[in-house]
Design an enzyme around this catalytic site. Sequence first.
Site, PDB file in Angstrom:
ATOM      1  N   PHE A 125       8.536  15.106  22.377  1.00  0.00           N
ATOM      2  CA  PHE A 125       7.653  16.264  22.366  1.00  0.00           C
ATOM      3  C   PHE A 125       7.305  16.629  23.807  1.00  0.00           C
ATOM      4  CE2 PHE A 125       5.921  14.889  17.979  1.00  0.00           C
ATOM      5  CZ  PHE A 125       6.902  15.643  17.347  1.00  0.00           C
ATOM      6  N   TYR A 173      -4.708   8.626   3.286  1.00  0.00           N
ATOM      7  CA  TYR A 173      -4.313   7.250   3.608  1.00  0.00           C
ATOM      8  C   TYR A 173      -5.358   6.592   4.511  1.00  0.00           C
ATOM      9  CZ  TYR A 173      -2.005   3.580   6.322  1.00  0.00           C
ATOM     10  OH  TYR A 173      -1.711   2.414   6.981  1.00  0.00           O
ATOM     11  N   ARG A 198      -0.028   5.759  23.079  1.00  0.00           N
ATOM     12  CA  ARG A 198      -0.286   4.943  21.895  1.00  0.00           C
ATOM     13  C   ARG A 198      -0.455   3.495  22.343  1.00  0.00           C
ATOM     14  NH1 ARG A 198      -0.561   9.056  19.927  1.00  0.00           N
ATOM     15  NH2 ARG A 198       0.493  10.049  18.176  1.00  0.00           N
ATOM     16  N   LYS A 229      12.162   1.488   6.914  1.00  0.00           N
ATOM     17  CA  LYS A 229      11.071   2.457   6.747  1.00  0.00           C
ATOM     18  C   LYS A 229      11.550   3.878   7.076  1.00  0.00           C
ATOM     19  CE  LYS A 229       6.938   1.461   8.019  1.00  0.00           C
ATOM     20  NZ  LYS A 229       5.736   1.082   8.766  1.00  0.00           N
ATOM     21  N   ALA A 254       0.851  -1.194   0.000  1.00  0.00           N
ATOM     22  CA  ALA A 254       0.000   0.000   0.000  1.00  0.00           C
ATOM     23  C   ALA A 254       0.876   1.229   0.000  1.00  0.00           C
ATOM     24  CB  ALA A 254      -0.869   0.021   1.257  1.00  0.00           C
ATOM     25  N   SER A 263      -5.853  -0.164   9.097  1.00  0.00           N
ATOM     26  CA  SER A 263      -4.993   0.654   9.950  1.00  0.00           C
ATOM     27  C   SER A 263      -5.777   1.372  11.037  1.00  0.00           C
ATOM     28  CB  SER A 263      -4.290   1.694   9.078  1.00  0.00           C
ATOM     29  OG  SER A 263      -3.731   2.707   9.871  1.00  0.00           O
TER      30      SER A 263
HETATM   31  N1  LIG Z   1       3.672  -0.647  10.521  1.00  0.00           N
HETATM   32  C1  LIG Z   1       2.584  -0.148  11.084  1.00  0.00           C
HETATM   33  O1  LIG Z   1       2.643   0.340  12.237  1.00  0.00           O
HETATM   34  C2  LIG Z   1       1.261  -0.168  10.348  1.00  0.00           C
HETATM   35  C3  LIG Z   1       0.141   0.354  11.010  1.00  0.00           C
HETATM   36  C4  LIG Z   1      -1.082   0.330  10.349  1.00  0.00           C
HETATM   37  C5  LIG Z   1      -1.207  -0.220   9.081  1.00  0.00           C
HETATM   38  N2  LIG Z   1      -0.099  -0.702   8.450  1.00  0.00           N
HETATM   39  C6  LIG Z   1      -0.297  -1.263   7.090  1.00  0.00           C
HETATM   40  O2  LIG Z   1       0.349  -2.521   7.009  1.00  0.00           O
HETATM   41  C7  LIG Z   1       0.863  -2.726   5.701  1.00  0.00           C
HETATM   42  C8  LIG Z   1       2.334  -3.031   5.775  1.00  0.00           C
HETATM   43  O3  LIG Z   1       2.987  -1.955   6.455  1.00  0.00           O
HETATM   44  P1  LIG Z   1       4.537  -1.964   6.768  1.00  0.00           P
HETATM   45  O4  LIG Z   1       4.731  -1.265   8.044  1.00  0.00           O
HETATM   46  O5  LIG Z   1       5.062  -3.343   6.606  1.00  0.00           O
HETATM   47  O6  LIG Z   1       5.048  -1.001   5.608  1.00  0.00           O
HETATM   48  P2  LIG Z   1       6.260  -1.158   4.570  1.00  0.00           P
HETATM   49  O7  LIG Z   1       6.348   0.133   3.839  1.00  0.00           O
HETATM   50  O8  LIG Z   1       7.480  -1.657   5.282  1.00  0.00           O
HETATM   51  O9  LIG Z   1       5.737  -2.305   3.585  1.00  0.00           O
HETATM   52  C9  LIG Z   1       4.922  -2.044   2.473  1.00  0.00           C
HETATM   53  C10 LIG Z   1       5.534  -2.768   1.281  1.00  0.00           C
HETATM   54  O10 LIG Z   1       4.686  -2.578   0.156  1.00  0.00           O
HETATM   55  C11 LIG Z   1       5.499  -2.340  -0.991  1.00  0.00           C
HETATM   56  N3  LIG Z   1       4.702  -1.548  -1.939  1.00  0.00           N
HETATM   57  C12 LIG Z   1       4.270  -0.279  -1.793  1.00  0.00           C
HETATM   58  N4  LIG Z   1       3.563   0.101  -2.864  1.00  0.00           N
HETATM   59  C13 LIG Z   1       3.527  -0.976  -3.712  1.00  0.00           C
HETATM   60  C14 LIG Z   1       2.951  -1.200  -4.990  1.00  0.00           C
HETATM   61  N5  LIG Z   1       2.254  -0.243  -5.614  1.00  0.00           N
HETATM   62  N6  LIG Z   1       3.129  -2.409  -5.566  1.00  0.00           N
HETATM   63  C15 LIG Z   1       3.831  -3.396  -4.942  1.00  0.00           C
HETATM   64  N7  LIG Z   1       4.415  -3.232  -3.734  1.00  0.00           N
HETATM   65  C16 LIG Z   1       4.261  -2.026  -3.119  1.00  0.00           C
HETATM   66  C17 LIG Z   1       6.709  -1.572  -0.473  1.00  0.00           C
HETATM   67  O11 LIG Z   1       7.846  -1.722  -1.305  1.00  0.00           O
HETATM   68  C18 LIG Z   1       6.918  -2.219   0.899  1.00  0.00           C
HETATM   69  O12 LIG Z   1       7.830  -3.296   0.829  1.00  0.00           O
HETATM   70  C19 LIG Z   1       0.541  -1.457   4.902  1.00  0.00           C
HETATM   71  O13 LIG Z   1      -0.630  -1.685   4.161  1.00  0.00           O
HETATM   72  C20 LIG Z   1       0.306  -0.418   5.978  1.00  0.00           C
HETATM   73  O14 LIG Z   1      -0.582   0.583   5.532  1.00  0.00           O
HETATM   74  C21 LIG Z   1       1.123  -0.708   9.061  1.00  0.00           C
END
Ligand SMILES: NC(=O)c1ccc[n+]([C@@H]2O[C@H](COP(=O)([O-])OP(=O)(O)OC[C@H]3O[C@@H](n4cnc5c(N)ncnc54)[C@H](O)[C@@H]3O)[C@@H](O)[C@H]2O)c1
Length: 317
Positions: free
Chosen positions: A207, A148, A215, A184, A86, A125
């Site tokens: 902060f 988002y 959180r 990230k 995403a 999320s």
């Molecule tokens: N980490 C958190 O705290 C958190 C919290 C809420 C929601 N999320 C959701 O969980 C999911 C994973 O998050 P994360 O923390 O692992 O993030 P991340 O950015 O580490 O992983 C996302 C991955 O998706 C890939 N990606 C992005 N756009 C793409 C596309 N168009 N086509 C193919 N691949 C694509 C990126 O290269 C990346 O490897 C996401 O959907 C994020 O919105 C994460």
Amino acid sequence: MKIVITGGAGFIGSALALELQEQHEVLIVDKMRSNVVFDNGNLESFGHFKNLLDFNGELYVGDINDEKTLAYIKSFKPDVIFHKAAISDTTVYDQNKVLSTNLNTFKDFIELALEIDAKLIYASSASVYGDAPSPQTVNLSEAPKNPYAFSKLMMDKLAKKYFDKMHIVGLRYFNVYGKGEFFKNTTASMILQFGHQILAGKNPRLFEGSDQIYRDFVYIKDVVSANLEALETKSGVYNVATGKARSFQDIVDILQKELNTNYPCEYIPNPYKNAYQFHTQAKLDANFLYTPQYSLEEGIKDYLNEIKRLYEKEVNV
Ligand SMILES: NC(=O)c1ccc[n+]([C@@H]2O[C@H](COP(=O)([O-])OP(=O)(O)OC[C@H]3O[C@@H](n4cnc5c(N)ncnc54)[C@H](O)[C@@H]3O)[C@@H](O)[C@H]2O)c1
């Protein structure tokens, strides 16, 4: 089982892939990191090969917006699709871009999963709650504040239409921390960022009023367990969190205790004060049989060696 993980080179996807590969055939689909940036200067994708050094399955590099990528996934014939890819940057305000990548491709994934009879587990999320009062509850407190968060809420609303037609589960992650988040960059958790400030011998910078900013921090191993539970649970949207609110000051205090340091904290004005979440805490759903195992203290303890390793191998080089 045959399993596809989109976004599998990212933080959560790679942790899941490494867990599942022992017993299943795993295909990761990820766009992978390049130099392309959004208007806000942040990288478009964080997927990093170093998250996959221990991965033994197959990697397909492709964009989820690309039909070729969807065709490849279809030809793999997965039993399950974990959809994590995403635009996850909350400060990308190009609504067209965020919604077409997050929402439209989700429609494609629903259609694909229906066609090949695969289970679909996707990342929602906690951002969908905005600054709604705690405890944030599914179907009760949604108030998205950016494109988002809105895209994730629209995904959940769409998923709802399919609850009785297929196995579809949305997981609303709260603040996830743990191994695999380093790439990230500045969007990695404050647990990692404070850890590296302290290891660098710097005073932790928080902060003002951080003992009052809360959180619901959830450890990556609990997030992986929630994804496994999602394979068995009823279709629905569920919070993935600990159900406990902890302050940013708690993080620094726990880290200093574990690292045997006592640096004075520096308090800086909060530039986001007017659009900030001051208290997030999930209401956990008793129907989703996922029990978080890690308190903030336990999660940080478990993560500490990795925080130190990253500091030596990636930061202090
Ligand atoms: N980490 C958190 O705290 C958190 C919290 C809420 C929601 N999320 C959701 O969980 C999911 C994973 O998050 P994360 O923390 O692992 O993030 P991340 O950015 O580490 O992983 C996302 C991955 O998706 C890939 N990606 C992005 N756009 C793409 C596309 N168009 N086509 C193919 N691949 C694509 C990126 O290269 C990346 O490897 C996401 O959907 C994020 O919105 C994460």
